[in-house]
Design a protein around this motif. Sequence first.
Motif, PDB file in Angstrom:
ATOM      1  N   GLY A   1       0.793  -1.212   0.000  1.00  0.00           N
ATOM      2  CA  GLY A   1       0.000   0.000   0.000  1.00  0.00           C
ATOM      3  C   GLY A   1       0.825   1.261   0.000  1.00  0.00           C
ATOM      4  N   GLU A   2       2.101   1.145   0.380  1.00  0.00           N
ATOM      5  CA  GLU A   2       2.983   2.307   0.422  1.00  0.00           C
ATOM      6  C   GLU A   2       3.780   2.475  -0.866  1.00  0.00           C
ATOM      7  OE1 GLU A   2       5.415   1.537   3.787  1.00  0.00           O
ATOM      8  OE2 GLU A   2       3.821   1.904   5.265  1.00  0.00           O
ATOM      9  N   GLN A   3       3.681   1.515  -1.794  1.00  0.00           N
ATOM     10  CA  GLN A   3       4.469   1.563  -3.019  1.00  0.00           C
ATOM     11  C   GLN A   3       3.657   2.156  -4.161  1.00  0.00           C
ATOM     12  OE1 GLN A   3       7.689   0.665  -2.609  1.00  0.00           O
ATOM     13  NE2 GLN A   3       7.029   0.243  -0.506  1.00  0.00           N
ATOM     14  N   ARG A   4       4.362   2.716  -5.130  1.00  0.00           N
ATOM     15  CA  ARG A   4       3.751   3.155  -6.365  1.00  0.00           C
ATOM     16  C   ARG A   4       3.922   2.034  -7.381  1.00  0.00           C
ATOM     17  NH1 ARG A   4       5.572   8.814  -8.793  1.00  0.00           N
ATOM     18  NH2 ARG A   4       4.599   9.463  -6.840  1.00  0.00           N
ATOM     19  N   LEU A   5       2.919   1.162  -7.455  1.00  0.00           N
ATOM     20  CA  LEU A   5       3.016  -0.014  -8.303  1.00  0.00           C
ATOM     21  C   LEU A   5       2.884   0.365  -9.776  1.00  0.00           C
ATOM     22  CD1 LEU A   5       0.792  -2.498  -6.258  1.00  0.00           C
ATOM     23  CD2 LEU A   5       3.270  -2.168  -6.113  1.00  0.00           C
ATOM     24  N   ALA A   6       3.604  -0.374 -10.627  1.00  0.00           N
ATOM     25  CA  ALA A   6       3.523  -0.126 -12.067  1.00  0.00           C
ATOM     26  C   ALA A   6       2.231  -0.670 -12.651  1.00  0.00           C
ATOM     27  CB  ALA A   6       4.723  -0.761 -12.775  1.00  0.00           C
ATOM     28  N   GLY A   7       1.676  -1.704 -12.017  1.00  0.00           N
ATOM     29  CA  GLY A   7       0.409  -2.287 -12.455  1.00  0.00           C
ATOM     30  C   GLY A   7      -0.532  -2.408 -11.274  1.00  0.00           C
ATOM     31  N   GLY A   8      -1.135  -3.577 -11.115  1.00  0.00           N
ATOM     32  CA  GLY A   8      -2.027  -3.821  -9.992  1.00  0.00           C
ATOM     33  C   GLY A   8      -1.492  -4.944  -9.129  1.00  0.00           C
ATOM     34  N   LEU A   9      -1.866  -4.957  -7.873  1.00  0.00           N
ATOM     35  CA  LEU A   9      -1.425  -5.999  -6.959  1.00  0.00           C
ATOM     36  C   LEU A   9      -2.282  -7.247  -7.150  1.00  0.00           C
ATOM     37  CD1 LEU A   9       0.597  -6.494  -4.584  1.00  0.00           C
ATOM     38  CD2 LEU A   9      -1.326  -5.985  -3.049  1.00  0.00           C
ATOM     39  N   PHE A  10      -1.623  -8.401  -7.193  1.00  0.00           N
ATOM     40  CA  PHE A  10      -2.371  -9.653  -7.249  1.00  0.00           C
ATOM     41  C   PHE A  10      -1.676 -10.696  -6.393  1.00  0.00           C
ATOM     42  CE2 PHE A  10       0.789 -10.447 -10.506  1.00  0.00           C
ATOM     43  CZ  PHE A  10       0.969 -11.822 -10.528  1.00  0.00           C
ATOM     44  N   ALA A  11      -2.410 -11.753  -6.087  1.00  0.00           N
ATOM     45  CA  ALA A  11      -1.885 -12.842  -5.265  1.00  0.00           C
ATOM     46  C   ALA A  11      -1.991 -14.153  -6.026  1.00  0.00           C
ATOM     47  CB  ALA A  11      -2.653 -12.935  -3.952  1.00  0.00           C
ATOM     48  N   GLU A  12      -1.049 -15.040  -5.769  1.00  0.00           N
ATOM     49  CA  GLU A  12      -1.070 -16.372  -6.343  1.00  0.00           C
ATOM     50  C   GLU A  12      -0.450 -17.332  -5.350  1.00  0.00           C
ATOM     51  OE1 GLU A  12       1.122 -15.951  -9.964  1.00  0.00           O
ATOM     52  OE2 GLU A  12       3.054 -15.755  -8.972  1.00  0.00           O
ATOM     53  N   ALA A  13      -0.609 -18.619  -5.589  1.00  0.00           N
ATOM     54  CA  ALA A  13      -0.106 -19.617  -4.655  1.00  0.00           C
ATOM     55  C   ALA A  13       1.416 -19.638  -4.627  1.00  0.00           C
ATOM     56  CB  ALA A  13      -0.642 -20.999  -5.028  1.00  0.00           C
ATOM     57  N   PHE A  14       1.973 -19.884  -3.463  1.00  0.00           N
ATOM     58  CA  PHE A  14       3.415 -20.082  -3.317  1.00  0.00           C
ATOM     59  C   PHE A  14       3.778 -21.443  -3.889  1.00  0.00           C
ATOM     60  CE2 PHE A  14       6.875 -21.950  -0.811  1.00  0.00           C
ATOM     61  CZ  PHE A  14       7.881 -21.012  -1.026  1.00  0.00           C
ATOM     62  N   LEU A  15       4.862 -21.483  -4.651  1.00  0.00           N
ATOM     63  CA  LEU A  15       5.320 -22.719  -5.275  1.00  0.00           C
ATOM     64  C   LEU A  15       6.537 -23.248  -4.544  1.00  0.00           C
ATOM     65  CD1 LEU A  15       5.029 -21.533  -8.984  1.00  0.00           C
ATOM     66  CD2 LEU A  15       3.427 -23.023  -7.758  1.00  0.00           C
ATOM     67  N   ALA A  16       6.497 -24.502  -4.126  1.00  0.00           N
ATOM     68  CA  ALA A  16       7.591 -25.092  -3.355  1.00  0.00           C
ATOM     69  C   ALA A  16       8.563 -25.800  -4.282  1.00  0.00           C
ATOM     70  CB  ALA A  16       7.037 -26.078  -2.318  1.00  0.00           C
ATOM     71  N   GLY A  17       9.818 -25.370  -4.248  1.00  0.00           N
ATOM     72  CA  GLY A  17      10.835 -26.010  -5.062  1.00  0.00           C
ATOM     73  C   GLY A  17      11.906 -25.017  -5.474  1.00  0.00           C
ATOM     74  N   PRO A  18      12.982 -25.499  -6.086  1.00  0.00           N
ATOM     75  CA  PRO A  18      14.062 -24.606  -6.521  1.00  0.00           C
ATOM     76  C   PRO A  18      13.637 -23.770  -7.719  1.00  0.00           C
ATOM     77  CG  PRO A  18      14.512 -26.851  -7.223  1.00  0.00           C
ATOM     78  CD  PRO A  18      13.299 -26.919  -6.344  1.00  0.00           C
ATOM     79  N   LEU A  19      14.244 -22.580  -7.808  1.00  0.00           N
ATOM     80  CA  LEU A  19      13.923 -21.625  -8.871  1.00  0.00           C
ATOM     81  C   LEU A  19      14.931 -21.747 -10.007  1.00  0.00           C
ATOM     82  CD1 LEU A  19      12.395 -19.084  -9.928  1.00  0.00           C
ATOM     83  CD2 LEU A  19      13.992 -17.723  -8.557  1.00  0.00           C
ATOM     84  N   TYR A  20      14.423 -21.770 -11.236  1.00  0.00           N
ATOM     85  CA  TYR A  20      15.248 -21.807 -12.441  1.00  0.00           C
ATOM     86  C   TYR A  20      14.680 -20.824 -13.468  1.00  0.00           C
ATOM     87  CZ  TYR A  20      16.803 -26.323 -10.553  1.00  0.00           C
ATOM     88  OH  TYR A  20      17.299 -27.314  -9.752  1.00  0.00           O
ATOM     89  N   SER A  21      15.418 -20.648 -14.541  1.00  0.00           N
ATOM     90  CA  SER A  21      14.848 -19.962 -15.702  1.00  0.00           C
ATOM     91  C   SER A  21      15.263 -20.703 -16.956  1.00  0.00           C
ATOM     92  CB  SER A  21      15.295 -18.497 -15.776  1.00  0.00           C
ATOM     93  OG  SER A  21      16.686 -18.390 -15.957  1.00  0.00           O
ATOM     94  N   ALA A  22      14.296 -20.820 -17.871  1.00  0.00           N
ATOM     95  CA  ALA A  22      14.565 -21.406 -19.180  1.00  0.00           C
ATOM     96  C   ALA A  22      14.904 -20.268 -20.132  1.00  0.00           C
ATOM     97  CB  ALA A  22      13.343 -22.174 -19.673  1.00  0.00           C
ATOM     98  N   GLU A  23      16.064 -20.361 -20.771  1.00  0.00           N
ATOM     99  CA  GLU A  23      16.488 -19.347 -21.736  1.00  0.00           C
ATOM    100  C   GLU A  23      16.163 -19.895 -23.118  1.00  0.00           C
ATOM    101  OE1 GLU A  23      17.336 -16.605 -20.293  1.00  0.00           O
ATOM    102  OE2 GLU A  23      17.416 -17.577 -18.337  1.00  0.00           O
ATOM    103  N   THR A  24      15.222 -19.248 -23.815  1.00  0.00           N
ATOM    104  CA  THR A  24      14.677 -19.818 -25.035  1.00  0.00           C
ATOM    105  C   THR A  24      14.727 -18.839 -26.201  1.00  0.00           C
ATOM    106  OG1 THR A  24      12.385 -19.070 -24.666  1.00  0.00           O
ATOM    107  CG2 THR A  24      13.050 -21.136 -23.614  1.00  0.00           C
ATOM    108  N   LEU A  25      14.569 -19.400 -27.378  1.00  0.00           N
ATOM    109  CA  LEU A  25      14.465 -18.615 -28.608  1.00  0.00           C
ATOM    110  C   LEU A  25      13.356 -19.230 -29.442  1.00  0.00           C
ATOM    111  CD1 LEU A  25      15.604 -16.360 -30.450  1.00  0.00           C
ATOM    112  CD2 LEU A  25      17.142 -18.078 -31.430  1.00  0.00           C
ATOM    113  N   SER A  26      12.423 -18.381 -29.918  1.00  0.00           N
ATOM    114  CA  SER A  26      11.260 -18.881 -30.665  1.00  0.00           C
ATOM    115  C   SER A  26      11.142 -18.197 -32.022  1.00  0.00           C
ATOM    116  CB  SER A  26       9.969 -18.623 -29.874  1.00  0.00           C
ATOM    117  OG  SER A  26       9.983 -19.258 -28.618  1.00  0.00           O
ATOM    118  N   TRP A  27      10.451 -18.918 -32.931  1.00  0.00           N
ATOM    119  CA  TRP A  27      10.124 -18.325 -34.228  1.00  0.00           C
ATOM    120  C   TRP A  27       8.952 -19.086 -34.842  1.00  0.00           C
ATOM    121  CZ3 TRP A  27      11.717 -13.813 -36.055  1.00  0.00           C
ATOM    122  CH2 TRP A  27      11.418 -13.473 -37.385  1.00  0.00           C
TER     123      TRP A  27
END
Length: 407
Positions: A177-203
């Motif tokens: 409530g004290e921040q100037r958000l760029a969009g809107g605040l939303f909530a989602e479920a917490f996910l249990a497990g290690p964090l990764y990122s897939a680096e991809t290229l599409s066409w």
Amino acid sequence: MTIAALESLSFGLGRMAEAAAGAGHRLSLLTRDRSVYRHELAVLPPDALDVVDVDTDDPGAVRRALAAVPDLAGLINTTDTWSVPAAELAAALGLPGADPASVRLLRDKRRVREALHAHGLSRGTAVSVPPGPEGAGEVLRAVGLPAVLKDSAGTSSRDVWIAHDEEALHRALAEAGEQRLAGGLFAEAFLAGPLYSAETLSWDGTTRLLGVLSRQTSRASVVREEAAAFPVALPSAERAGIEAWVSRVLAVAGHERGFAHVEFILTADGPELVEINRRIGGALVGEVLCRTLRTNVYTAMVDEALGRRPALLDAPLDAEGPAYGFVLVYAERPGVLKGWLGLDELAAFPGAVEWFPVRVPGESVTHVGDQRGCTGMVLAKGATAELAQHRAWSAAVRVRPVVADAV
């Protein structure tokens, strides 16, 4: 001919300029603050690219600057913040580029989650909540605890909170409530497990997984990225499963062309999306992709800007390249950065350790809870991502930012 970049990630300009030159074009960077690129500009030859100073938050000013670019052939954008304006400008100027509507979807994390849930690619959906105490009931009813609260248009891990109990939930909502958000605040479920990122290229329906990056975040309730390593060694079947999953996710999200940096949690039941960034990964991700795959992956960015299928989609990639890990070095408190202790010790560590400064002495550091507090990064290489990460971490703990009180 010229390829223009509407702002860019802090690192990667040199690789981008080299790729543009290889295609017979010159790179022109449009920026409102060239100090963001101080490290890259300091090490590049003065004639490597053109820098155009313009208020990139002003669409009219950007359009006039682009009109002055000689023989403009394409427009590149590697940031989340300017992705929608870049898509709209490219469409208006008749340049190759993504459909602005699809880019707007990808910039809305809540809508992406809802779309994936509707297609059976996410176990949970997203729920809009008002910041402040009145949002707690909706989070508890629709999502439960633990929960994650996010700015739907946030970047750089800003304005992300993890609430494991009701006390933490009320605290996160109050902070939101004290921040100037760029969009809107939303909530989602917490996910249990290690964090990764897939680096991809599409066409146009084809997505290639270039590799998987490991990611480490802080233990605090406010998420801050601390370290990463590439490429993660995965069993071939698991890698193939991730590639198939990320291809479906990107298709549902409307991402058809170009790089994507897809963050996910590898849960006990398989990958679950955290968020999609329609760009190459930030920090030093682009650099480690180039070094590990032994090719300038930014050539694919230039190909996309020119409207042609990236050669990287079909090129054989060197699987024998070294792995890399990097660690973000944060100021411990707000103030004025005076410098760093321990940089002279880095050469003693294994892994050909390198230092990449993000800030310069004399600069004010206002925020230390997210990536805005990063003062520099330590990069190290090894035979595996695990070994490279250990080397980078051991060296990074010796680097200590010196911060003085602001006057």
